[in-house]
Design an enzyme around this catalytic site. Structure first.
Site, mmCIF file in Angstrom:
data_model
loop_
_atom_site.group_PDB
_atom_site.id
_atom_site.type_symbol
_atom_site.label_atom_id
_atom_site.label_comp_id
_atom_site.label_asym_id
_atom_site.label_seq_id
_atom_site.Cartn_x
_atom_site.Cartn_y
_atom_site.Cartn_z
ATOM 1 N N CYS A 250 -2.954 13.366 4.463
ATOM 2 C CA CYS A 250 -1.705 14.009 4.869
ATOM 3 C C CYS A 250 -1.369 15.221 4.004
ATOM 4 O O CYS A 250 -0.423 15.951 4.291
ATOM 5 C CB CYS A 250 -0.553 12.997 4.824
ATOM 6 S SG CYS A 250 -0.035 12.560 3.164
ATOM 7 N N CYS B 255 -3.008 8.721 -0.106
ATOM 8 C CA CYS B 255 -1.750 8.087 -0.507
ATOM 9 C C CYS B 255 -1.946 6.579 -0.579
ATOM 10 O O CYS B 255 -2.548 5.984 0.314
ATOM 11 C CB CYS B 255 -0.666 8.355 0.539
ATOM 12 S SG CYS B 255 -0.143 10.050 0.652
ATOM 13 N N CYS C 236 -3.235 14.410 -1.250
ATOM 14 C CA CYS C 236 -3.773 13.385 -0.348
ATOM 15 C C CYS C 236 -4.747 14.028 0.647
ATOM 16 O O CYS C 236 -4.439 15.054 1.260
ATOM 17 C CB CYS C 236 -2.635 12.698 0.396
ATOM 18 S SG CYS C 236 -3.211 11.556 1.675
ATOM 19 N N CYS D 112 2.121 7.936 4.335
ATOM 20 C CA CYS D 112 1.024 8.792 4.752
ATOM 21 C C CYS D 112 1.009 8.914 6.284
ATOM 22 O O CYS D 112 0.898 10.016 6.836
ATOM 23 C CB CYS D 112 -0.287 8.213 4.253
ATOM 24 S SG CYS D 112 -1.660 9.365 4.257
ATOM 25 N N GLY E 18 17.639 -6.980 -16.701
ATOM 26 C CA GLY E 18 16.459 -6.969 -17.562
ATOM 27 C C GLY E 18 16.224 -8.279 -18.286
ATOM 28 O O GLY E 18 15.165 -8.475 -18.862
#
Lengths: 259, 279
Positions: B242, B264, B239, B270, B31
């Site tokens: 899909c 997606c 979606c 997808c 970080g």
């Protein structure tokens, strides 16, 4: 916190700007609940002294011993930076002359008041907001303004918001640099009234720098008169103002315009 | 075939070495933003110059590279960076998440779970999470060093005060291993919980000259309030192609009459689902 120790014990504080004297060999004690006024003309070293005390400027010599809650008297100048910054957002508060210097202008009033709370670990939105509302009330800002930015506030409101923001964590020592500078007289009167009430209610100790003798007459218990970086006279406020001993203090007192 | 005018993966070896040192330091201090001497790349700032440099320093000839832009393999940014490495490094490229060893991404984490032998490289526009709260870089560095992160919550406070909930929906600040507050690059906050993953995550900001990193399984906590907890949000639909209900969706306008569909954003995910349904 013991009553045997002064809250702030300043010894021989000296600050040079090159060859120029900022302030020289200033020593005083500040006891809990006491308000000390520092007066003098422009360039007399008042603000330099205040900034040295508050840790904004490194002085060249001297000691600033603060009676910390946890460890008792400690020199803030030799303290590590995290410790000093922690003091700066818990036990100390600094009220700037220009509210813009002390506020975050892009953040709402509530956010400004809440910042110090969040800085010391408050993580509950509802509680932060309640405290912000409480403090806005105490400084006479309407609750409906909590989500407005300080840019939409008048000068007097900004100054009161700055005070609320500083006092929300219950500090023990407040540094004030010309708190009423730049405000018109009726607003000044209200602000002084408010400050006097808060200082009395919370038992605050304060150091107030100003060139306005009326401000110290109202707020300060004790007075320090500065000229060219040196303290020329100290004493109880009424005593200094009513019976000035030093020539400069006499000049200062007699320069006040009578209406 | 590699373009022989270029060193492997475009950058010279000394530069890659410098970047690898920054990456290693970043991994050692999760970080923490490590400064590095960012080079000019043959693409404009904002197109992933940081990510490309980190990828270039990470790639080996045997790697398989995947590049996604907002989850898609076939958008301009993804195509041009993929071609760039095909030409300068001659590495194999793929669109399949599971086949890739290095994935460079702009603003998404693939839906498919990543494994320990993969590296995810993020393109970062602004690495400093405190930037818009505290403009002074000297001050923000001090705040990171001293762990003074109250200001980050002021931003979230402002969100709730103005919108009634935390409205920050991307680049949602996180705390890494209980120490540094980090900007996860502008990924949707839906992806934030996925950051505790098996793969190595590297972040490169070219213009800002910073690299930071998350080692595998690093603890990543999204900041929030006790009474307004973090929520990984997405569009409520499934979606349209899909039928997935668990993936992050893009809203696509389909004509001038305001018709729209949600699909997606991860094109590979997808397509795989649709292939599976057809079979």
């Amino acid at each position: 916190m013991t009553q045997d120790n002064p809250l702030l014990d300043v010894r021989n504080l000296t600050k040079f700007y090159g060859a120029q004297i900022g302030c020289a060999r200033v020593s005083f004690d500040l006891w809990p609940g006491e308000v000390l006024g520092i007066v003098g003309e422009s360039g007399s070293g008042k603000s330099t002294l205040l900034n040295c005390l508050a840790g904004h400027l490194p002085p060249d010599r001297g000691e600033v011993i603060f009676d910390t809650r946890a460890e008792g008297p400690k020199d803030t100048l030799t303290m590590s930076e995290p410790e000093r910054r922690m003091l700066g957002r818990t036990d100390w508060a600094f009220v700037h002359q220009h509210a813009r210097d002390g506020l975050r202008m892009g953040v709402s009033a509530g956010g400004n008041v809440g910042e110090r709370l969040m800085a010391v670990g408050a993580r509950h939105y509802g509680e932060i907001r309640d405290q912000a509302l409480d403090w806005l009330g105490r400084v006479e800002i309407s609750e409906s303004r909590i989500d407005d930015r300080p840019t939409t506030f008048s000068g007097g409101m900004q100054q009161r918001l700055q005070i609320a923001r500083n006092l929300v964590t219950g500090p023990r020592l407040v540094f004030m640099d010309e708190p009423t500078g730049g405000l018109d007289v009726s607003v000044q009167a209200r602000l002084l009234d408010l400050l006097r009430g808060l200082v009395r209610d919370m038992g605050l100790s304060a150091i107030v720098v100003t060139h306005d003798l009326a401000v110290v007459r109202l707020l300060a218990d004790r007075l320090m008169v500065m000229k060219d970086g040196h303290v020329v006279e100290t004493g109880l406020t009424d005593q200094v103002l009513d019976d000035p001993q030093h020539a400069y203090t006499q000049l200062l007192v007699s320069s006040v315009l009578q209406v | 075939m590699t373009d022989q005018s270029y060193n492997f993966a475009y950058l010279d070896e000394q530069t890659k070495r410098m970047i690898r040192r920054a990456i290693l330091k970043g991994l050692a201090i999760p970080g923490y933003q490590v400064p590095f001497a960012s080079r000019e790349m043959p693409m404009p700032y904002g197109w992933g110059t940081g990510g490309v440099q980190v990828s270039a320093a990470t790639l080996t000839p045997s790697d398989t590279l995947k590049v996604i832009d907002q989850g898609a393999d076939d958008t301009t940014n993804a195509v041009s960076i993929r071609k760039f490495f095909e030409r300068t490094a001659d590495v194999a490229t793929t669109t399949a998440t599971s086949d890739a060893t290095v994935i460079q991404t702009r603003h998404r984490i693939p839906e498919e779970e990543l494994s320990e032998d993969q590296i995810l490289v993020y393109q970062v526009p602004i690495p400093e999470p405190l930037r818009f709260l505290e403009p002074r870089e000297t001050e923000t560095r001090k705040m990171h060093a001293l762990e003074e992160y109250g200001l980050m919550h002021v931003k979230l406070y402002e969100d709730i005060a103005r919108h009634g909930h935390i409205a920050t929906s991307y680049a949602y600040p996180v705390k890494v291993e209980g120490r540094y507050v980090m900007d996860p690059s502008p990924i949707p906050k839906f992806d934030n919980p996925k950051m505790e993953m098996a793969a190595i995550q590297l972040f490169g900001a070219g213009r800002e000259q910073r690299i930071y990193a998350l080692p595998p399984y690093t603890k990543v906590v999204s900041l929030d309030f006790d009474d307004h907890p973090f929520e990984a949000s997405k569009a409520p639909q499934d979606c349209a192609l899909c039928g997935a209900s668990d993936s992050y969706l893009d809203e696509v306008i389909t004509d001038d009459d305001g018709s729209r569909m949600f699909v997606c954003s991860d094109t590979d995910y997808c397509e795989k689902r649709r292939e599976g349904q057809a079979a």
